[in-house]
Design an enzyme around this catalytic site. Structure first.
Site, mmCIF file in Angstrom:
data_model
loop_
_atom_site.group_PDB
_atom_site.id
_atom_site.type_symbol
_atom_site.label_atom_id
_atom_site.label_comp_id
_atom_site.label_asym_id
_atom_site.label_seq_id
_atom_site.Cartn_x
_atom_site.Cartn_y
_atom_site.Cartn_z
ATOM 1 N N THR A 86 -8.463 7.347 2.319
ATOM 2 C CA THR A 86 -7.934 6.976 3.633
ATOM 3 C C THR A 86 -7.195 8.121 4.307
ATOM 4 O O THR A 86 -7.378 8.380 5.494
ATOM 5 C CB THR A 86 -6.996 5.768 3.507
ATOM 6 O OG1 THR A 86 -7.696 4.677 2.892
ATOM 7 C CG2 THR A 86 -6.493 5.322 4.877
ATOM 8 N N ASN A 87 -6.354 8.828 3.549
ATOM 9 C CA ASN A 87 -5.539 9.904 4.112
ATOM 10 C C ASN A 87 -5.648 11.174 3.277
ATOM 11 O O ASN A 87 -5.846 11.118 2.055
ATOM 12 C CB ASN A 87 -4.066 9.493 4.184
ATOM 13 C CG ASN A 87 -3.818 8.414 5.217
ATOM 14 O OD1 ASN A 87 -4.149 8.582 6.381
ATOM 15 N ND2 ASN A 87 -3.262 7.296 4.785
ATOM 16 N N GLY A 145 -10.395 9.885 -11.563
ATOM 17 C CA GLY A 145 -10.120 10.413 -10.230
ATOM 18 C C GLY A 145 -9.069 11.509 -10.257
ATOM 19 O O GLY A 145 -8.127 11.476 -11.061
ATOM 20 N N ASP A 205 -6.713 12.125 -8.183
ATOM 21 C CA ASP A 205 -5.380 11.634 -7.882
ATOM 22 C C ASP A 205 -4.718 11.017 -9.105
ATOM 23 O O ASP A 205 -3.516 11.184 -9.342
ATOM 24 C CB ASP A 205 -5.428 10.637 -6.727
ATOM 25 C CG ASP A 205 -6.428 9.512 -6.942
ATOM 26 O OD1 ASP A 205 -7.320 9.620 -7.819
ATOM 27 O OD2 ASP A 205 -6.334 8.498 -6.219
ATOM 28 N N ARG A 206 -5.513 10.318 -9.925
ATOM 29 C CA ARG A 206 -4.956 9.657 -11.101
ATOM 30 C C ARG A 206 -4.542 10.676 -12.164
ATOM 31 O O ARG A 206 -3.517 10.515 -12.833
ATOM 32 C CB ARG A 206 -5.956 8.648 -11.648
ATOM 33 C CG ARG A 206 -6.320 7.598 -10.614
ATOM 34 C CD ARG A 206 -7.424 6.677 -11.051
ATOM 35 N NE ARG A 206 -6.927 5.602 -11.895
ATOM 36 C CZ ARG A 206 -7.688 4.625 -12.377
ATOM 37 N NH1 ARG A 206 -8.990 4.629 -12.116
ATOM 38 N NH2 ARG A 206 -7.169 3.678 -13.124
ATOM 39 N N THR A 224 -1.420 -20.186 10.933
ATOM 40 C CA THR A 224 -2.503 -19.455 10.276
ATOM 41 C C THR A 224 -2.049 -18.063 9.852
ATOM 42 O O THR A 224 -2.324 -17.615 8.732
ATOM 43 C CB THR A 224 -3.712 -19.338 11.225
ATOM 44 O OG1 THR A 224 -4.193 -20.643 11.519
ATOM 45 C CG2 THR A 224 -4.832 -18.516 10.589
#
Length: 261
Positions: free
Chosen positions: A10-11, A108, A110-111, A188
Protein backbone atom coordinates in the site's frame (compact mmCIF):
# COMPACT_ATOMS: atom_id res chain seq x y z
CA UNK A 1 23.79 9.11 5.74
CA UNK A 2 21.71 6.06 4.95
CA UNK A 3 18.46 6.23 2.99
CA UNK A 4 16.31 3.23 3.91
CA UNK A 5 13.39 2.37 1.64
CA UNK A 6 10.66 -0.10 2.55
CA UNK A 7 8.05 -0.75 -0.15
CA UNK A 8 4.83 -2.39 1.00
CA UNK A 9 1.73 -3.25 -0.97
CA UNK A 10 0.00 0.00 0.00
CA UNK A 11 2.72 2.49 0.96
CA UNK A 12 6.43 3.02 0.37
CA UNK A 13 8.31 4.40 3.38
CA UNK A 14 11.59 6.29 3.19
CA UNK A 15 13.80 7.12 6.17
CA UNK A 16 17.06 8.99 6.63
CA UNK A 17 19.52 7.66 9.22
CA UNK A 18 22.75 9.05 10.61
CA UNK A 19 24.29 5.97 12.15
CA UNK A 20 21.49 4.46 14.24
CA UNK A 21 19.63 7.77 14.62
CA UNK A 22 16.47 8.17 12.57
CA UNK A 23 16.47 11.76 11.35
CA UNK A 24 13.36 11.88 9.14
CA UNK A 25 10.76 9.62 7.59
CA UNK A 26 8.35 10.02 4.70
CA UNK A 27 5.59 7.96 3.12
CA UNK A 28 4.17 7.76 -0.40
CA UNK A 29 1.55 5.53 -2.00
CA UNK A 30 3.07 2.46 -3.65
CA UNK A 31 3.03 2.69 -7.44
CA UNK A 32 5.32 0.33 -9.34
CA UNK A 33 5.10 2.63 -12.37
CA UNK A 34 6.68 5.58 -10.54
CA UNK A 35 10.01 6.48 -12.14
CA UNK A 36 13.33 7.29 -10.49
CA UNK A 37 12.91 10.90 -11.64
CA UNK A 38 9.48 11.17 -9.99
CA UNK A 39 10.84 9.75 -6.74
CA UNK A 40 13.67 12.27 -6.75
CA UNK A 41 11.44 15.29 -7.39
CA UNK A 42 9.39 14.25 -4.34
CA UNK A 43 12.37 13.33 -2.17
CA UNK A 44 14.43 16.39 -3.04
CA UNK A 45 11.79 18.72 -1.64
CA UNK A 46 11.35 16.68 1.53
CA UNK A 47 15.08 16.47 2.15
CA UNK A 48 15.36 20.24 1.88
CA UNK A 49 12.43 20.79 4.24
CA UNK A 50 14.29 18.70 6.84
CA UNK A 51 17.50 20.67 6.25
CA UNK A 52 19.33 18.03 4.22
CA UNK A 53 20.58 17.66 0.66
CA UNK A 54 20.80 14.68 -1.67
CA UNK A 55 24.59 14.87 -1.37
CA UNK A 56 24.23 13.91 2.31
CA UNK A 57 23.09 10.42 1.28
CA UNK A 58 26.00 8.03 0.75
CA UNK A 59 24.20 4.68 1.10
CA UNK A 60 20.81 3.23 0.14
CA UNK A 61 19.14 0.04 1.34
CA UNK A 62 15.88 -1.25 -0.14
CA UNK A 63 13.38 -3.90 0.87
CA UNK A 64 10.27 -4.49 -1.17
CA UNK A 65 7.36 -6.90 -1.40
CA UNK A 66 6.53 -5.36 -4.79
CA UNK A 67 9.22 -6.71 -7.17
CA UNK A 68 8.23 -4.44 -10.07
CA UNK A 69 9.07 -1.35 -7.99
CA UNK A 70 12.68 -2.43 -7.50
CA UNK A 71 14.13 -1.38 -10.87
CA UNK A 72 13.25 2.31 -10.53
CA UNK A 73 14.39 2.43 -6.91
CA UNK A 74 17.76 0.97 -7.84
CA UNK A 75 17.96 3.55 -10.63
CA UNK A 76 17.13 6.26 -8.08
CA UNK A 77 20.10 5.21 -5.94
CA UNK A 78 22.47 5.05 -8.91
CA UNK A 79 21.37 8.13 -10.83
CA UNK A 80 20.73 10.61 -8.03
CA UNK A 81 22.80 9.38 -5.07
CA UNK A 82 25.69 7.81 -6.98
CA UNK A 83 25.60 4.54 -5.02
CA UNK A 84 24.65 0.95 -5.67
CA UNK A 85 21.66 0.12 -3.50
CA UNK A 86 21.91 -2.82 -1.13
CA UNK A 87 18.86 -5.02 -1.75
CA UNK A 88 17.73 -6.61 1.49
CA UNK A 89 17.00 -10.30 1.25
CA UNK A 90 18.33 -10.82 -2.25
CA UNK A 91 18.84 -14.33 -0.97
CA UNK A 92 17.74 -15.74 2.42
CA UNK A 93 21.31 -15.95 3.75
CA UNK A 94 21.80 -12.21 3.37
CA UNK A 95 19.36 -11.48 6.18
CA UNK A 96 21.91 -12.55 8.75
CA UNK A 97 19.21 -14.37 10.75
CA UNK A 98 17.98 -17.94 10.66
CA UNK A 99 14.74 -18.42 8.74
CA UNK A 100 13.48 -21.63 10.33
CA UNK A 101 10.54 -22.23 8.03
CA UNK A 102 9.88 -24.69 5.21
CA UNK A 103 10.17 -22.05 2.46
CA UNK A 104 12.67 -19.41 3.65
CA UNK A 105 12.73 -17.78 0.22
CA UNK A 106 9.06 -16.86 0.60
CA UNK A 107 9.49 -14.85 3.82
CA UNK A 108 8.53 -11.25 3.04
CA UNK A 109 11.24 -8.61 3.25
CA UNK A 110 9.21 -6.58 5.71
CA UNK A 111 8.79 -9.55 8.04
CA UNK A 112 12.50 -10.34 8.02
CA UNK A 113 13.32 -6.68 8.75
CA UNK A 114 10.82 -6.71 11.61
CA UNK A 115 12.53 -9.79 13.05
CA UNK A 116 15.93 -8.08 12.94
CA UNK A 117 14.55 -4.97 14.61
CA UNK A 118 12.60 -6.93 17.24
CA UNK A 119 15.74 -8.84 18.19
CA UNK A 120 17.57 -5.54 18.75
CA UNK A 121 14.72 -4.41 21.03
CA UNK A 122 14.27 -7.61 23.05
CA UNK A 123 17.22 -10.01 22.74
CA UNK A 124 17.19 -13.27 24.63
CA UNK A 125 13.41 -13.72 24.80
CA UNK A 126 10.71 -14.93 22.44
CA UNK A 127 8.99 -12.16 20.49
CA UNK A 128 5.62 -11.90 18.77
CA UNK A 129 5.60 -9.16 16.14
CA UNK A 130 2.19 -8.04 14.88
CA UNK A 131 2.30 -5.85 11.77
CA UNK A 132 -0.86 -4.02 10.72
CA UNK A 133 -0.69 -3.38 6.99
CA UNK A 134 -2.47 -4.52 3.86
CA UNK A 135 -2.31 -7.89 5.58
CA UNK A 136 -1.98 -8.33 9.32
CA UNK A 137 0.89 -10.65 10.15
CA UNK A 138 1.81 -12.34 13.42
CA UNK A 139 5.45 -13.50 13.55
CA UNK A 140 7.29 -15.60 16.12
CA UNK A 141 10.89 -14.52 16.63
CA UNK A 142 13.04 -16.75 18.81
CA UNK A 143 15.36 -15.69 21.67
CA UNK A 144 18.36 -15.73 19.31
CA UNK A 145 16.56 -13.72 16.63
CA UNK A 146 15.54 -16.50 14.27
CA UNK A 147 12.30 -16.25 12.33
CA UNK A 148 10.22 -19.26 13.40
CA UNK A 149 6.99 -18.77 11.45
CA UNK A 150 3.70 -16.98 11.89
CA UNK A 151 0.25 -16.10 10.65
CA UNK A 152 -1.12 -14.04 7.75
CA UNK A 153 -4.62 -12.56 8.06
CA UNK A 154 -6.48 -10.01 5.91
CA UNK A 155 -5.77 -6.46 6.99
CA UNK A 156 -8.58 -4.51 8.63
CA UNK A 157 -8.99 -2.13 5.67
CA UNK A 158 -8.89 -5.04 3.23
CA UNK A 159 -11.61 -6.80 5.22
CA UNK A 160 -13.78 -3.70 5.15
CA UNK A 161 -13.22 -3.14 1.43
CA UNK A 162 -14.23 -6.74 0.69
CA UNK A 163 -17.40 -6.33 2.75
CA UNK A 164 -18.43 -3.11 1.00
CA UNK A 165 -17.57 -4.47 -2.45
CA UNK A 166 -19.63 -7.63 -1.93
CA UNK A 167 -22.72 -6.01 -0.39
CA UNK A 168 -24.32 -3.37 -2.62
CA UNK A 169 -26.30 -1.61 0.11
CA UNK A 170 -23.52 -1.26 2.65
CA UNK A 171 -21.92 2.20 2.79
CA UNK A 172 -18.21 2.94 2.85
CA UNK A 173 -17.11 3.86 6.38
CA UNK A 174 -13.85 4.91 8.00
CA UNK A 175 -12.14 2.61 10.47
CA UNK A 176 -11.96 4.08 13.95
CA UNK A 177 -12.46 2.97 17.53
CA UNK A 178 -16.22 2.87 18.32
CA UNK A 179 -17.50 5.57 20.67
CA UNK A 180 -18.65 2.96 23.21
CA UNK A 181 -17.88 -0.61 24.19
CA UNK A 182 -21.37 -1.74 23.20
CA UNK A 183 -21.51 -4.46 20.57
CA UNK A 184 -25.15 -3.79 19.70
CA UNK A 185 -25.34 -1.23 16.93
CA UNK A 186 -28.41 0.91 16.23
CA UNK A 187 -27.51 1.95 12.68
CA UNK A 188 -26.05 0.18 9.69
CA UNK A 189 -22.82 2.17 9.98
CA UNK A 190 -22.40 1.47 13.70
CA UNK A 191 -23.08 -2.23 13.16
CA UNK A 192 -20.42 -2.37 10.45
CA UNK A 193 -17.92 -0.55 12.63
CA UNK A 194 -18.61 -2.88 15.56
CA UNK A 195 -18.27 -5.93 13.36
CA UNK A 196 -15.01 -4.87 11.80
CA UNK A 197 -13.38 -3.23 14.82
CA UNK A 198 -14.43 -5.53 17.67
CA UNK A 199 -14.20 -8.54 15.40
CA UNK A 200 -10.60 -7.57 14.71
CA UNK A 201 -9.86 -7.02 18.40
CA UNK A 202 -11.23 -10.50 19.12
CA UNK A 203 -9.02 -11.95 16.40
CA UNK A 204 -5.94 -10.18 17.75
CA UNK A 205 -6.57 -11.32 21.31
CA UNK A 206 -7.42 -14.85 20.23
CA UNK A 207 -4.37 -15.36 18.01
CA UNK A 208 -2.01 -13.86 20.58
CA UNK A 209 -3.41 -16.23 23.22
CA UNK A 210 -3.11 -19.23 20.91
CA UNK A 211 0.47 -18.43 19.92
CA UNK A 212 1.53 -17.84 23.53
CA UNK A 213 -0.07 -21.15 24.53
CA UNK A 214 1.72 -22.99 21.72
CA UNK A 215 5.12 -21.42 22.43
CA UNK A 216 4.57 -21.99 26.17
CA UNK A 217 7.16 -19.39 27.14
CA UNK A 218 6.93 -15.69 27.98
CA UNK A 219 6.71 -13.53 24.85
CA UNK A 220 7.29 -9.84 24.25
CA UNK A 221 4.51 -8.59 21.97
CA UNK A 222 5.55 -5.80 19.60
CA UNK A 223 3.03 -4.08 17.32
CA UNK A 224 3.90 -2.08 14.23
CA UNK A 225 2.25 -0.73 11.09
CA UNK A 226 0.04 2.24 10.37
CA UNK A 227 -3.04 0.92 12.19
CA UNK A 228 -1.34 -0.47 15.29
CA UNK A 229 -2.35 2.47 17.48
CA UNK A 230 -6.00 1.99 16.47
CA UNK A 231 -6.14 -1.19 18.55
CA UNK A 232 -3.87 -0.18 21.43
CA UNK A 233 -6.62 1.13 23.72
CA UNK A 234 -8.85 -1.92 23.61
CA UNK A 235 -6.62 -4.90 22.80
CA UNK A 236 -4.42 -4.51 25.93
CA UNK A 237 -2.12 -7.11 24.48
CA UNK A 238 0.90 -5.15 23.22
CA UNK A 239 4.02 -4.68 25.31
CA UNK A 240 5.09 -1.89 23.00
CA UNK A 241 4.21 -0.22 19.72
CA UNK A 242 7.09 0.52 17.33
CA UNK A 243 5.89 2.46 14.25
CA UNK A 244 9.37 2.40 12.68
CA UNK A 245 10.14 -1.28 13.30
CA UNK A 246 10.69 -2.18 9.63
CA UNK A 247 12.79 0.88 8.83
CA UNK A 248 14.93 0.31 11.93
CA UNK A 249 15.35 -3.30 10.82
CA UNK A 250 16.76 -2.06 7.52
CA UNK A 251 19.14 0.22 9.40
CA UNK A 252 20.34 -2.65 11.62
CA UNK A 253 20.78 -4.87 8.57
CA UNK A 254 22.89 -2.23 6.87
CA UNK A 255 24.96 -1.73 10.02
CA UNK A 256 25.60 -5.49 10.20
CA UNK A 257 26.56 -5.59 6.54
CA UNK A 258 28.94 -2.65 6.92
CA UNK A 259 30.58 -4.20 9.98
CA UNK A 260 31.12 -7.46 8.10
CA UNK A 261 32.39 -5.83 4.92
Amino acid sequence: MLLAIDVGNTNAKFALFRGTELLARWRIATDDRRTADEYMVWLDQLLRIEGHDRSDVDAVIISTVVPRALHNLRLLADKYFGVEAFIAGRDPVSWGIALRVDEPQSVGADRACNAISAQAIAPGVDKLVISFGTATTFDHIGPEGGYLGGIIAPGVNLSLEALVAAAAKLPRIAIEAPASASVIGRTTESQMLIGVYWGYVAMIEGLIARMKAEVAKPMTVIATGGLATLFEEHAHQFDRIEPDLTLNGLMHLYQQRSAGA
